[in-house]
Design a protein around this motif. Sequence first.
Motif, short mmCIF file in Angstrom:
data_model
loop_
_atom_site.label_atom_id
_atom_site.label_comp_id
_atom_site.label_asym_id
_atom_site.label_seq_id
_atom_site.Cartn_x
_atom_site.Cartn_y
_atom_site.Cartn_z
N ILE A 107 43.72 37.96 25.29
CA ILE A 107 44.36 36.71 24.90
C ILE A 107 45.29 36.28 26.03
O ILE A 107 46.03 37.08 26.59
CB ILE A 107 45.17 36.87 23.59
CG1 ILE A 107 44.26 37.29 22.44
CG2 ILE A 107 45.91 35.57 23.24
CD1 ILE A 107 45.00 37.56 21.14
N GLY A 108 45.28 34.96 26.36
CA GLY A 108 46.14 34.46 27.42
C GLY A 108 45.42 34.37 28.74
O GLY A 108 44.22 34.63 28.86
N ASP A 109 46.17 33.99 29.77
CA ASP A 109 45.57 33.76 31.08
C ASP A 109 46.00 34.79 32.12
O ASP A 109 45.91 34.54 33.32
CB ASP A 109 45.93 32.34 31.56
CG ASP A 109 47.44 32.09 31.56
OD1 ASP A 109 48.19 33.04 31.26
OD2 ASP A 109 47.85 30.96 31.86
N LEU A 110 46.51 35.95 31.68
CA LEU A 110 46.84 37.00 32.64
C LEU A 110 45.58 37.52 33.31
O LEU A 110 44.57 37.74 32.63
CB LEU A 110 47.57 38.14 31.96
CG LEU A 110 48.97 37.85 31.40
CD1 LEU A 110 49.49 39.06 30.64
CD2 LEU A 110 49.93 37.49 32.53
N PRO A 111 45.59 37.69 34.62
CA PRO A 111 44.37 38.18 35.30
C PRO A 111 44.14 39.66 34.99
O PRO A 111 45.07 40.42 34.77
CB PRO A 111 44.70 37.96 36.78
CG PRO A 111 46.20 38.04 36.86
CD PRO A 111 46.71 37.45 35.57
N ASP A 112 42.87 40.05 34.97
CA ASP A 112 42.54 41.48 34.88
C ASP A 112 43.01 42.16 36.15
O ASP A 112 42.95 41.59 37.25
CB ASP A 112 41.04 41.68 34.71
CG ASP A 112 40.54 41.15 33.36
OD1 ASP A 112 41.39 40.85 32.50
OD2 ASP A 112 39.32 41.04 33.19
N GLU A 113 43.47 43.42 36.01
CA GLU A 113 44.02 44.13 37.16
C GLU A 113 43.45 45.54 37.24
O GLU A 113 43.19 46.18 36.23
CB GLU A 113 45.55 44.22 37.08
CG GLU A 113 46.25 42.89 37.24
CD GLU A 113 47.77 43.05 37.19
OE1 GLU A 113 48.47 42.17 37.70
OE2 GLU A 113 48.25 44.06 36.63
N LEU A 114 43.31 46.02 38.46
CA LEU A 114 42.94 47.41 38.74
C LEU A 114 44.02 48.01 39.64
O LEU A 114 44.41 47.40 40.64
CB LEU A 114 41.58 47.49 39.43
CG LEU A 114 40.34 47.18 38.59
CD1 LEU A 114 39.10 47.20 39.47
CD2 LEU A 114 40.19 48.20 37.45
#
Length: 792
Positions: free
Chosen positions: A410-417
């Motif tokens: 949910i939301g527009d936070l980018p996926d992160e590694l």
Amino acid sequence: MILNRLKHILYFFLFIGSILGNAQNKTIEIKGKVIETESKQTIEYATISILDSETKKPLTGTITNEKGIFSIDVKANNFYIEVSFLGFTTKTFKTFNIVNNIIDLKTISLSEDLESLSEVLVRAEKSQTEFKLDKRVFNVGSDLSATGAGALEVLNNVPSVNVSIEGEVSLRGNSGVQILINGKPSVLASADGNALGTITADMIEKIEVITNPSAKYDAAGTSGIINIVIKKSEKKGLNGSASLNVGVPNSNSFGLSLNRRTEKFNLFSQLGFGLRTYPGETESINRDLVNNTEINSIGDSEFDEKFSNILIGTDYHINDRNVITLSGSYAYEVEDQSSQQHYTGLDASNSVTDAWLRDEKTEATNPKLRYELQYKKDFKRHENQSLLFSALGSSFRKDQSSNFNNTTSIGDLPDELQNTRTDYKLEDYTFKLDYVHPFLEHYTIETGSQYVINQVSNDFAVSDFEEGVWVDNTDLTNIFNFDQNVLAVYTTAAYEGEKWGIKMGIRLEDTQIETLLETTDEKDSKNYTDLFPSAHTSYTVSDNFSLQAGYSRRINRPNLRSLNPFSNIRNNFNISTGNPDLQPEYTNSYELTSIHKIEKASLNFSLYNRYTADVIENITEYEDDVSISRPENIGTSNTTGFEFNGKYNPINWFSLSGEFNINFFDRQGVFESESFDFKGNRWTTSLTTKFKLPLDFDLEMSGDYQSKFKSLQGETYDNLYADLGLRKKILKGKVILNMSVRDVFASRVNQSETSQAEFYLYNSRKRGRFITFGVSYGFGKGEAMEFSGRRH
């Protein structure tokens, strides 16, 4: 027969050197050597009784020395000789040859009297507790040693000490106790009690309990010290035990302990391997009280550990007064950890704005090495005069890597590694020299020195996956080196009479600390020299009532974790860091203790006070939904407490033991112009019941409660939990079946909250219930390991 044997021993102490009514002019020397029939080992303290042939009364007597040899002179013309030892058949000599006024009985073999052991149990000398100047001493009597009990069983009979059915040793309800063997750290006590399985009760001379250590011990100290003193000349042949444990969640292990005693050598070894799983459930809340926003998380984790170890060592008796001990151990652990944490972001209207899953995979390997050399010299002048030198080294390494994956739902936070790498190295060296010099019967001087070297390096790196490439995060990557050297010298002087004694001591410690952040070349050096006085006194009012008072000054030095400004990123919203500028805490500790013996009950009462300066506390700051906790030196703490512990054995098959501790604290401190003054109290209690059931079953039930208490910026919640254990002995105690349930109701939850004007934090962690089944087998003269699922 047993009554006669005990009479002989009593008569020996009452009539030694007396009753020479049938004296004659010629003196006859009687000599010989006493050994065990089966093992051929010598018997120390066997009783040699010379009795009148007509009246059957003792004329004189003696005991064998450390080599089983005796020699006695007698002036009589009508006597016979008896050779006896508790638990063995008595040999009587009514006819013998006298050559040149010498009766040489040569080698006398005594066999174990198995039928009489139960009678010996009832009638033999009982174990007793006595007060010394800076410790309490539990002298192990024949009531325990004759049963073939193990070291853990003996410990469980010592006042203030409790051993759970899994083998965890606690002192005054605190499991952070240090166990020593013959006054030193030992591989025989370094593996959570496992190696204690090769020590049987009849090898133990006494157990010393030290709750407020004197200047002889490290000023850093521990919550308490238990010292197991082994009899000097026990030669017990082959002792050993093996254990196999399985549990849910995984608590699987196998252990093998061997101990071989000969005339010159004592060889001991251990082998162990297994798999343990620690599940976890976590919950956290970060609430911004200014903007009314919140980020909370809930998740679970699983920590798997595969471990194996081996240790081997030997005591070499150069002669009766010189012993060298050499030992070493190696362990290797493989760790795997996985966790999934669900995060949710809320706005001022309590609506969900963001949600994401943070997934973690961590792997690590931990090799450990430990080695020790010790030399001890006893002196002919006095049995308690001794010189002890020891050198102890250990190394530990952790190679760890973690991968983190943030997936937004949910939301527009980018996926992160992200990933992290840790290369941790630790090396410790301890060199110690102690000398004890008794004089004028009641006086003793102790002096010694110690040099401790700690070298630690923590290479920590964080990388972010950006545009298909791993990029080092320079703000979170660095190598932190920590070097600490502590040189100590001490002297104590003591007077100890029959009822009253006093002991004074002083310890000087010089500490040098060097820290370095290699990437930024930030260096910090600390050097402080401190005096640590101690004073102890004891008074025996009667056989059933004694008093003891003590004072010591202690120090708590910051460790690498407290000093290192970098930490892991397991939870990006709850971060803990170290503080390179942290200073040590100093504590003045006072204690007054009484011990009461009332028939079948043993009761201890203690009043104590601890005043600590430069108290180390974690200060939490909050910004952009992220809490950062950092240790700081904040003011003083004055704690006054009362403690009670007792044991009650009304009948042979039931015992009850309990602990109660309450303390009141007054905190005063200022940090960055903010006052942190507050007062509070906390209390803990525990109750353990033990039942000896039919068919050789033992049942143990225990409950613990820890009250809620106020902390610097918030509160820690209360905790109530229970443990259960069941044990079955078969084949005369050689085989033991175990079942244990830790945290029976899965109620042990660690919860804390931080409440400030601008933010609120809540953290919770739970592990759950552990059920373990085990079987142990003791062979030779060893005991089976009476615990389940303990780590080797």
